[in-house]
Design an enzyme around this catalytic site. Sequence first.
Site, PDB file in Angstrom:
ATOM      1  N   SER A  23      -7.420  33.718  28.427  1.00  0.00           N
ATOM      2  CA  SER A  23      -8.037  33.137  27.224  1.00  0.00           C
ATOM      3  C   SER A  23      -7.051  33.042  26.083  1.00  0.00           C
ATOM      4  O   SER A  23      -7.419  32.740  24.948  1.00  0.00           O
ATOM      5  CB  SER A  23      -9.243  33.981  26.803  1.00  0.00           C
ATOM      6  OG  SER A  23      -8.833  35.319  26.550  1.00  0.00           O
ATOM      7  N   ASN A 110     -13.417  45.403  24.902  1.00  0.00           N
ATOM      8  CA  ASN A 110     -14.752  44.901  24.564  1.00  0.00           C
ATOM      9  C   ASN A 110     -15.067  45.061  23.078  1.00  0.00           C
ATOM     10  O   ASN A 110     -15.598  44.147  22.443  1.00  0.00           O
ATOM     11  CB  ASN A 110     -15.823  45.599  25.406  1.00  0.00           C
ATOM     12  CG  ASN A 110     -15.639  45.341  26.888  1.00  0.00           C
ATOM     13  OD1 ASN A 110     -14.861  44.450  27.261  1.00  0.00           O
ATOM     14  ND2 ASN A 110     -16.310  46.098  27.728  1.00  0.00           N
ATOM     15  N   THR A 155     -37.591   4.756   0.180  1.00  0.00           N
ATOM     16  CA  THR A 155     -38.297   5.517   1.220  1.00  0.00           C
ATOM     17  C   THR A 155     -38.444   4.516   2.362  1.00  0.00           C
ATOM     18  O   THR A 155     -38.598   3.310   2.099  1.00  0.00           O
ATOM     19  CB  THR A 155     -39.685   6.028   0.759  1.00  0.00           C
ATOM     20  OG1 THR A 155     -40.507   4.906   0.462  1.00  0.00           O
ATOM     21  CG2 THR A 155     -39.594   6.919  -0.468  1.00  0.00           C
ATOM     22  N   HIS A 156     -38.365   4.961   3.565  1.00  0.00           N
ATOM     23  CA  HIS A 156     -38.378   4.072   4.749  1.00  0.00           C
ATOM     24  C   HIS A 156     -37.260   3.031   4.662  1.00  0.00           C
ATOM     25  O   HIS A 156     -37.384   1.934   5.216  1.00  0.00           O
ATOM     26  CB  HIS A 156     -39.723   3.349   4.909  1.00  0.00           C
ATOM     27  CG  HIS A 156     -40.917   4.235   4.781  1.00  0.00           C
ATOM     28  ND1 HIS A 156     -41.522   4.835   5.852  1.00  0.00           N
ATOM     29  CD2 HIS A 156     -41.600   4.654   3.679  1.00  0.00           C
ATOM     30  CE1 HIS A 156     -42.550   5.579   5.425  1.00  0.00           C
ATOM     31  NE2 HIS A 156     -42.604   5.485   4.111  1.00  0.00           N
ATOM     32  N   SER A 277      -9.079  -3.864  10.538  1.00  0.00           N
ATOM     33  CA  SER A 277      -9.362  -4.214  11.921  1.00  0.00           C
ATOM     34  C   SER A 277      -8.103  -4.827  12.524  1.00  0.00           C
ATOM     35  O   SER A 277      -7.297  -5.426  11.823  1.00  0.00           O
ATOM     36  CB  SER A 277     -10.509  -5.225  11.956  1.00  0.00           C
ATOM     37  OG  SER A 277     -10.443  -6.015  13.122  1.00  0.00           O
ATOM     38  N   LYS A 283     -11.681  -7.180   7.308  1.00  0.00           N
ATOM     39  CA  LYS A 283     -12.398  -5.906   7.456  1.00  0.00           C
ATOM     40  C   LYS A 283     -11.785  -4.753   6.668  1.00  0.00           C
ATOM     41  O   LYS A 283     -10.577  -4.620   6.550  1.00  0.00           O
ATOM     42  CB  LYS A 283     -12.434  -5.506   8.938  1.00  0.00           C
ATOM     43  CG  LYS A 283     -13.358  -6.357   9.784  1.00  0.00           C
ATOM     44  CD  LYS A 283     -14.825  -6.256   9.414  1.00  0.00           C
ATOM     45  CE  LYS A 283     -15.466  -4.985   9.907  1.00  0.00           C
ATOM     46  NZ  LYS A 283     -15.561  -4.905  11.369  1.00  0.00           N
ATOM     47  N   ASN A 285     -12.951  -0.885   7.036  1.00  0.00           N
ATOM     48  CA  ASN A 285     -13.940  -0.065   7.740  1.00  0.00           C
ATOM     49  C   ASN A 285     -13.983   1.375   7.223  1.00  0.00           C
ATOM     50  O   ASN A 285     -12.932   1.993   7.026  1.00  0.00           O
ATOM     51  CB  ASN A 285     -13.625  -0.050   9.243  1.00  0.00           C
ATOM     52  CG  ASN A 285     -13.730  -1.424   9.862  1.00  0.00           C
ATOM     53  OD1 ASN A 285     -14.546  -2.240   9.429  1.00  0.00           O
ATOM     54  ND2 ASN A 285     -12.899  -1.692  10.855  1.00  0.00           N
ATOM     55  N   GLU A 290     -17.531   7.490   9.098  1.00  0.00           N
ATOM     56  CA  GLU A 290     -18.132   7.372  10.437  1.00  0.00           C
ATOM     57  C   GLU A 290     -17.750   8.565  11.311  1.00  0.00           C
ATOM     58  O   GLU A 290     -18.552   9.070  12.101  1.00  0.00           O
ATOM     59  CB  GLU A 290     -17.672   6.077  11.110  1.00  0.00           C
ATOM     60  CG  GLU A 290     -18.249   4.829  10.478  1.00  0.00           C
ATOM     61  CD  GLU A 290     -17.565   3.575  11.005  1.00  0.00           C
ATOM     62  OE1 GLU A 290     -17.909   3.138  12.109  1.00  0.00           O
ATOM     63  OE2 GLU A 290     -16.662   3.049  10.316  1.00  0.00           O
ATOM     64  N   GLN A 322     -16.300  35.521  27.060  1.00  0.00           N
ATOM     65  CA  GLN A 322     -14.986  34.988  26.689  1.00  0.00           C
ATOM     66  C   GLN A 322     -15.108  33.509  26.271  1.00  0.00           C
ATOM     67  O   GLN A 322     -14.261  32.998  25.553  1.00  0.00           O
ATOM     68  CB  GLN A 322     -14.019  35.138  27.864  1.00  0.00           C
ATOM     69  CG  GLN A 322     -12.632  34.613  27.596  1.00  0.00           C
ATOM     70  CD  GLN A 322     -11.640  35.102  28.632  1.00  0.00           C
ATOM     71  OE1 GLN A 322     -11.227  36.252  28.594  1.00  0.00           O
ATOM     72  NE2 GLN A 322     -11.278  34.249  29.567  1.00  0.00           N
ATOM     73  N   LYS A 325     -15.507  31.858  22.046  1.00  0.00           N
ATOM     74  CA  LYS A 325     -14.621  31.513  20.939  1.00  0.00           C
ATOM     75  C   LYS A 325     -14.267  30.030  20.822  1.00  0.00           C
ATOM     76  O   LYS A 325     -14.192  29.492  19.718  1.00  0.00           O
ATOM     77  CB  LYS A 325     -13.334  32.350  21.025  1.00  0.00           C
ATOM     78  CG  LYS A 325     -13.556  33.789  20.590  1.00  0.00           C
ATOM     79  CD  LYS A 325     -12.392  34.668  20.848  1.00  0.00           C
ATOM     80  CE  LYS A 325     -12.367  35.463  22.119  1.00  0.00           C
ATOM     81  NZ  LYS A 325     -13.500  35.683  22.949  1.00  0.00           N
TER      82      LYS A 325
END
Length: 458
Positions: A23, A110, A155-156, A277, A283, A285, A290, A322, A325
């Site tokens: 590990s 441990n 709203t909506h 782009s 573009k 972006n 995102e 183990q 992590k």
Amino acid sequence: MAKMWAGRTTAETDTLADEFNSSIAVDGRMYREDITGSMAHAAMLSKCGILTEEEGDTLIAGLSEILADLDEGRLAIDPTAEDIHMFVEAVLTERLGEVGKKLHTARSRNDQVALDFRMHLRGECEAITEAVLSLVAALTDRAEAEAETVMPGYTHLQRAQPITLGHHLMAYAYMLLRDADRLSDCRRRMNLSPIGSCALAGTTYPTDRRFEAERLGFSGVVENSLDGVSDRDFAVELLSALSLLMVHLSRFAEELILWSSWEFKFIELSDAYTTGSSIMPQKKNPDMAELVRGKTGRVFGDLMALLTTLKGLPLAYNKDMQEDKEGVFDAVDTVKMCLSIMTPMVTTMRTLPANMKKAAEGGFIGATDLADYLVGKGLPFRSAYKIAGGLVATCIRTNQTLESLPLSVYREHCDLIDEGVYAAVDLLTCVCRRTSLGGTSPESVRAQVASVKEKLRK
Ligand code: ARG
């Protein structure tokens, strides 16, 4: 590296099995905590007379040298070692000889791994809390400047009532403040020392767990040794706090994406946080926003993975643990990265108040205020609501707005209406009148800003 347990077994383990078992690629990240934990352990052993003072001092000096060598790149972590605990002990023994072999008295990997993990994560909790508070401060500053910027509230995703951009931004500031609070809370519960639990049952040596805990900055000890080595609830709590934080970042990122589209154009993100782009020259972006939204899924996944790993495990330690992590570190790194992108994205974005105002004017969002105006004229709310609805329908039919509809038309619908109606449906007035506690008025937004700034000072 020769196996520590080559005594119980005779044959070598398979190379692939060694790789599978190792590990260190993941837990090597905790070398500082592992070494400082061992230094405190050596100090405890000599203080309790389990080792001589000289042995304790030799171990501490050796460990501190290893730490400096790792920090400064004079020593590299051996990727073939089983884990960071084995690696440090092996280097120590190689350098100090016999006395190095005494370090692991009255402890086990441990309790050691549980210790390292708690120490490491409490540091990460602090760092993330700080980063969250920086974002809160950035949002609060922007909100203060936009306390009077009118925009449609939705709203909506339908235009609902006029609000201020400041109010909208402060909503996120409050969500994030709770995230910071959850992280501090999680750190508080995490900050108990498991070391001295040993393999599972405690030890016959006269150890002093409280001494070791105090030296390592813990507020106390885990009081049951089985609990100390078995549970990872502190990591689950952290992951769940991080998941919720990502929900907030993701919703905000989604709004930034929406707002920077041509359909909205409420904001323009700085060129520093957008991309172009490869084919469409026009573009710009919002990739960073995102990605924040997209990376949220990873953090949820990390939480689910750990919950699933733990759910069927009998006490005490099992090697399955183990696996705890990698996901937690992934979540921690992801969240840190997202926060370090979000904060400058917020401070550098340009707001376009004229477009927000135009959108606000287009949606009849003063209709509630129109109804309230009629209530002021003595009508019951339901009747007022109906008249306001009829007026909106007339506006739509005749291509007008509540602001531009002639008084004569208003009066055809209700003869109680007078000139005062224009002030009632004016968007800035609508917003300014929402002075209720927590409302959208500039006055209320400024009170929110002041309250959050006060919290940030503490
Ligand atoms: N690398 C192990 C882990 O991360 C350390 C603990 C090993 N303990 C054991 N009994 N094999 O969980």
